[in-house]
Design a protein around this motif. Structure first.
Motif, PDB file in Angstrom:
ATOM      1  N   LYS A  81      16.052  15.779  60.302  1.00 46.05           N
ATOM      2  CA  LYS A  81      15.268  15.166  59.701  1.00 46.05           C
ATOM      3  C   LYS A  81      14.518  14.082  60.202  1.00 46.05           C
ATOM      4  CE  LYS A  81      15.116  12.106  55.464  1.00 46.05           C
ATOM      5  NZ  LYS A  81      15.980  11.598  54.354  1.00 46.05           N
ATOM      6  N   ALA A  82      13.053  14.093  60.214  1.00 51.22           N
ATOM      7  CA  ALA A  82      11.917  12.994  60.571  1.00 51.22           C
ATOM      8  C   ALA A  82      12.204  12.013  59.543  1.00 51.22           C
ATOM      9  CB  ALA A  82      10.710  13.737  60.602  1.00 51.22           C
ATOM     10  N   ILE A  83      11.965  10.770  60.226  1.00 53.10           N
ATOM     11  CA  ILE A  83      12.246   9.451  59.307  1.00 53.10           C
ATOM     12  C   ILE A  83      10.868   8.318  59.929  1.00 53.10           C
ATOM     13  CG2 ILE A  83      13.555   7.201  58.804  1.00 53.10           C
ATOM     14  CD1 ILE A  83      15.817   8.920  59.604  1.00 53.10           C
ATOM     15  N   THR A  84      10.177   7.976  58.927  1.00 53.84           N
ATOM     16  CA  THR A  84       9.167   7.071  59.506  1.00 53.84           C
ATOM     17  C   THR A  84       8.812   6.007  58.323  1.00 53.84           C
ATOM     18  OG1 THR A  84       6.922   6.926  60.336  1.00 53.84           O
ATOM     19  CG2 THR A  84       7.220   8.885  58.761  1.00 53.84           C
ATOM     20  N   LYS A  85       7.786   5.361  58.542  1.00 55.89           N
ATOM     21  CA  LYS A  85       7.334   4.562  57.702  1.00 55.89           C
ATOM     22  C   LYS A  85       5.729   4.408  57.673  1.00 55.89           C
ATOM     23  CE  LYS A  85      10.665   2.347  55.629  1.00 55.89           C
ATOM     24  NZ  LYS A  85      10.633   0.908  55.166  1.00 55.89           N
ATOM     25  N   PRO A  86       5.237   4.115  56.483  1.00 53.64           N
ATOM     26  CA  PRO A  86       3.574   4.232  56.400  1.00 53.64           C
ATOM     27  C   PRO A  86       2.956   3.354  57.505  1.00 53.64           C
ATOM     28  CG  PRO A  86       4.106   4.542  54.400  1.00 53.64           C
ATOM     29  CD  PRO A  86       5.513   4.091  55.111  1.00 53.64           C
ATOM     30  N   PHE A  87       3.457   2.125  57.743  1.00 53.26           N
ATOM     31  CA  PHE A  87       2.789   1.224  58.470  1.00 53.26           C
ATOM     32  C   PHE A  87       2.992   1.688  60.227  1.00 53.26           C
ATOM     33  CE2 PHE A  87       6.958  -0.895  57.523  1.00 53.26           C
ATOM     34  CZ  PHE A  87       7.385  -0.808  59.079  1.00 53.26           C
ATOM     35  N   LEU A  88       3.988   2.819  60.640  1.00 55.28           N
ATOM     36  CA  LEU A  88       4.018   3.032  61.863  1.00 55.28           C
ATOM     37  C   LEU A  88       3.102   4.500  62.133  1.00 55.28           C
ATOM     38  CD1 LEU A  88       7.913   2.564  62.299  1.00 55.28           C
ATOM     39  CD2 LEU A  88       5.936   1.335  63.082  1.00 55.28           C
ATOM     40  N   MET A 134      23.478   3.294  59.705  1.00 60.27           N
ATOM     41  CA  MET A 134      24.291   3.756  58.755  1.00 60.27           C
ATOM     42  C   MET A 134      23.268   4.477  57.646  1.00 60.27           C
ATOM     43  SD  MET A 134      27.134   3.200  59.546  1.00 60.27           S
ATOM     44  CE  MET A 134      28.227   3.405  57.943  1.00 60.27           C
ATOM     45  N   LYS A 135      22.142   3.755  57.265  1.00 67.35           N
ATOM     46  CA  LYS A 135      21.450   4.412  56.235  1.00 67.35           C
ATOM     47  C   LYS A 135      20.263   5.325  56.736  1.00 67.35           C
ATOM     48  CE  LYS A 135      21.840   0.437  53.219  1.00 67.35           C
ATOM     49  NZ  LYS A 135      21.074  -0.668  52.451  1.00 67.35           N
ATOM     50  N   GLY A 136      20.174   5.404  58.029  1.00 67.59           N
ATOM     51  CA  GLY A 136      18.948   6.200  58.592  1.00 67.59           C
ATOM     52  C   GLY A 136      17.660   5.283  58.224  1.00 67.59           C
ATOM     53  N   GLU A 137      17.730   4.232  58.242  1.00 64.76           N
ATOM     54  CA  GLU A 137      16.154   3.569  57.830  1.00 64.76           C
ATOM     55  C   GLU A 137      15.460   2.711  58.701  1.00 64.76           C
ATOM     56  OE1 GLU A 137      17.346   1.853  53.990  1.00 64.76           O
ATOM     57  OE2 GLU A 137      17.376   3.741  52.982  1.00 64.76           O
ATOM     58  N   ILE A 138      14.276   2.664  58.620  1.00 63.53           N
ATOM     59  CA  ILE A 138      13.563   1.645  59.455  1.00 63.53           C
ATOM     60  C   ILE A 138      13.161   0.421  58.438  1.00 63.53           C
ATOM     61  CG2 ILE A 138      11.288   1.411  60.685  1.00 63.53           C
ATOM     62  CD1 ILE A 138      11.310   4.529  61.328  1.00 63.53           C
ATOM     63  N   SER A 159      -1.789   7.515  67.699  1.00 64.20           N
ATOM     64  CA  SER A 159      -0.408   7.712  68.199  1.00 64.20           C
ATOM     65  C   SER A 159       0.588   6.783  66.974  1.00 64.20           C
ATOM     66  CB  SER A 159      -0.031   6.883  69.396  1.00 64.20           C
ATOM     67  OG  SER A 159      -0.599   5.829  69.484  1.00 64.20           O
ATOM     68  N   ASP A 160       1.718   7.403  66.690  1.00 69.78           N
ATOM     69  CA  ASP A 160       2.271   7.210  65.678  1.00 69.78           C
ATOM     70  C   ASP A 160       3.826   7.155  66.222  1.00 69.78           C
ATOM     71  OD1 ASP A 160      -0.007   6.869  63.991  1.00 69.78           O
ATOM     72  OD2 ASP A 160       0.599   8.887  63.152  1.00 69.78           O
ATOM     73  N   LEU A 161       4.655   6.333  65.266  1.00 73.18           N
ATOM     74  CA  LEU A 161       6.208   6.472  65.459  1.00 73.18           C
ATOM     75  C   LEU A 161       7.134   7.417  64.596  1.00 73.18           C
ATOM     76  CD1 LEU A 161       7.147   2.648  66.766  1.00 73.18           C
ATOM     77  CD2 LEU A 161       6.355   4.677  68.026  1.00 73.18           C
ATOM     78  N   VAL A 162       8.197   7.916  65.148  1.00 70.15           N
ATOM     79  CA  VAL A 162       8.851   8.564  63.959  1.00 70.15           C
ATOM     80  C   VAL A 162      10.442   8.824  64.657  1.00 70.15           C
ATOM     81  CG1 VAL A 162       8.819  10.993  65.360  1.00 70.15           C
ATOM     82  CG2 VAL A 162       9.303  10.904  62.938  1.00 70.15           C
ATOM     83  N   ILE A 166       4.048  -5.911  72.627  1.00 61.75           N
ATOM     84  CA  ILE A 166       5.345  -5.615  72.473  1.00 61.75           C
ATOM     85  C   ILE A 166       5.825  -5.843  71.321  1.00 61.75           C
ATOM     86  CG2 ILE A 166       7.771  -5.736  73.329  1.00 61.75           C
ATOM     87  CD1 ILE A 166       6.613  -6.143  76.263  1.00 61.75           C
ATOM     88  N   CYS A 167       6.317  -5.027  70.325  1.00 66.31           N
ATOM     89  CA  CYS A 167       6.894  -5.194  69.038  1.00 66.31           C
ATOM     90  C   CYS A 167       8.250  -4.747  68.606  1.00 66.31           C
ATOM     91  CB  CYS A 167       5.858  -4.663  67.866  1.00 66.31           C
ATOM     92  SG  CYS A 167       3.999  -5.351  68.232  1.00 66.31           S
ATOM     93  N   ARG A 168       8.751  -5.125  67.738  1.00 67.72           N
ATOM     94  CA  ARG A 168       9.859  -4.549  67.056  1.00 67.72           C
ATOM     95  C   ARG A 168       9.969  -4.490  65.465  1.00 67.72           C
ATOM     96  NH1 ARG A 168      14.724  -9.360  67.672  1.00 67.72           N
ATOM     97  NH2 ARG A 168      14.148 -10.462  66.119  1.00 67.72           N
ATOM     98  N   VAL A 169      10.795  -3.602  65.297  1.00 65.56           N
ATOM     99  CA  VAL A 169      11.073  -3.204  63.780  1.00 65.56           C
ATOM    100  C   VAL A 169      12.815  -3.033  63.579  1.00 65.56           C
ATOM    101  CG1 VAL A 169      10.694  -0.556  63.824  1.00 65.56           C
ATOM    102  CG2 VAL A 169      10.287  -2.123  61.742  1.00 65.56           C
TER     103      VAL A 169
END
Length: 480
Positions: free
Chosen positions: A263-270, A318-322, A252-255, A310-313
């Motif tokens: 547009k799909a936005i993610t980060k490698p660590f997610l 405004m930038k559409g960035e994680i 399982s991953d996050l997006v 339970i985590c958070r990021v």
């Protein structure tokens, strides 16, 4: 003074339809649903109930400050809706005294009276939920319904008999607004159905490299973004006959999906294969993504070692960035449990979630309970007066953060029903009550679970016929 208050109260009670030659019982009446001494919003439908001890007659007096309602029946009551609404409005921030009289073998019995505490804080008027048989690996008919909680009106928003028998995942709102909502339709012609300002879109949320289409999700407060998990989900029956079904993720991953640009936005660590991420939600201000994360274990052999933190990021709308850093708010190892189904309160003060012994699918875990985290102090309330003996999970907040609704299997361990809980200004949670039905026997003969109850201040602008047209008539728009 106390003598006169008691004498006057007794006069009021017995002037409200109480029978003569009454035998007094020191016990509360065996009412179903259990509405004894509950806190209720001023805009809830009548709390009709029945008695389980099979009386010949029943008489109920509901006494307010200046008025009352008297209702007769055989073993259940149907409270007149207009009189009920007026009585609630006249007793806001006060209590209604409920007197129950029954006739058994010709003898009238008066039970110990109880109270309904009427709060000025309203609950959002509309509740959506998925109606589904509580099966293990198969299902037949699935519907998504919307109920007006101020009365007994219900309508069907989606029906899989109209969409080629496709599976439907649960319906959620953005900002508690009927003009912003979504759910997933599976199958060949499926997609995420996005309802935005009355327009329905069907979106293919899976892009190259993603594990699956979007599964569990939430709206950003702006309505522009949705955050989702993508999951490879495995259901299996337990070898231990005391347990039923186990559902777990093998990946399982996050997006984040930008609905404006598709547009799909993610980060490698997610999307790290060494960890499972799931159940993401945005914070009330939209600056954080809360989610559940567990280190990967061998499945199904090590299922009882699968425990989610339970985590958070951070998220920059405004930038559409994680963001680049993950914080752990609740450590599963230290807490000796596993968290899932996160929901942030609209006022930003609390995070509500479910804790089971292990895993991330608690509806068949009898030990699964709700917990409430104070996001300002980190203090955790285990909600002992709220949780029942069976699974309590799948919850959502009202827009004023004074009520939440959750699915509870406390009655029989099989069927989930929507219960409402009041949280006062100090953060204290009070005894919950089940969604009222016009016929209080409805829960006895209804063979459906109420799955993922979700609150909205306004109704959605579509119904099952509209979803049928979208399913058959629209091609899914592809996310990039």
């Amino acid at each position: 003074m106390k003598y006169w208050i008691g004498f006057i109260l007794a006069l009021v009670i017995f002037s409200c339809g109480g029978p003569e030659n009454v035998k007094f019982s020191p016990e509360y009446p065996p009412v179903y649903p259990d509405y004894v001494n509950v806190f209720i919003p001023q805009n809830i439908a009548p709390l009709n109930f029945l008695l389980r001890n099979h009386p010949e007659k029943i008489r109920v007096s509901i006494v307010g400050k200046t008025d009352s309602i008297s209702v007769d029946g055989q073993y259940k009551i149907d409270i007149p809706q207009k009189k009920w609404a007026r009585l609630l409005s006249e007793n806001v921030n006060d209590s209604l005294l409920v007197k129950v009289f029954t006739q058994i073998n010709g003898q009238w019995i008066q039970y110990k009276p109880f109270k309904w505490h009427v709060k000025t804080d309203k609950v959002d008027s509309y509740l959506s939920y998925r109606l589904i048989e509580p099966g293990y690996e198969v299902w037949n008919k699935i519907q998504i319904a919307e109920r007006n909680v101020e009365n007994f009106d219900q309508r069907i928003l989606a029906d899989n008999n109209l969409t080629n028998g496709s599976c439907m995942n649960c319906h959620i709102h953005g900002n508690h607004d009927g003009k912003l909502s979504m759910f997933h339709l599976r199958g060949e012609k499926g997609g995420t159905i996005l309802n935005k300002n009355g327009q329905l879109r069907k979106i293919n949320t899976r892009v190259k490299g993603m594990l699956s289409n979007a599964v569990y999700g939430d709206f950003h407060p702006s309505g522009r973004y949705g955050v989702f998990s993508t999951n490879i989900i495995i259901p299996e029956l337990h070898a231990n006959r005391t347990d039923r079904l186990e559902v777990y993720d093998t990946a399982s991953d996050l997006v984040v999906i930008d609905f404006d640009s598709d547009k799909a936005i993610t980060k490698p660590f997610l999307s790290d294969s060494t960890a499972f991420e799931t159940f993401p939600v945005f914070s009330a201000d939209g600056n954080w993504i809360y989610f559940c994360s567990a280190p990967k274990v061998a499945l199904p052999d090590s299922i009882k070692s699968l425990k989610y933190n339970i985590c958070r990021v951070a998220f920059d709308a405004m930038k559409g960035e994680i963001g680049d850093k993950i914080d752990t708010l609740w450590n599963a190892r230290k807490m000796s449990g596993s968290a899932c189904h996160l929901k942030a309160s609209p006022d930003g003060n609390h995070l509500l979630y479910t804790v089971a012994d292990y895993g991330t699918f608690p509806i068949w875990h009898r030990e699964a309970d709700l917990q409430l985290m104070n996001l300002k102090t980190g203090e955790i309330d285990k909600l002992k007066g709220v949780n029942g003996p069976n699974s309590d999970s799948y919850h959502s907040w009202s827009s004023n953060s004074r009520w939440f609704v959750f699915a509870s299997k406390r009655d029989d361990g099989i069927y989930g029903k929507p219960y409402f809980c009041y949280i006062d200004a100090s953060g204290k949670a009070h005894k919950p009550f089940v969604l009222p039905q016009r016929d209080p026997e409805a829960y006895d003969y209804m063979l459906k679970s109420f799955n993922i109850p979700d609150l909205s201040a306004t109704p959605v602008p579509f119904d099952a016929k509209d979803i049928e047209k979208v399913y058959w008539g629209q091609d899914a728009e592809q996310v990039k």
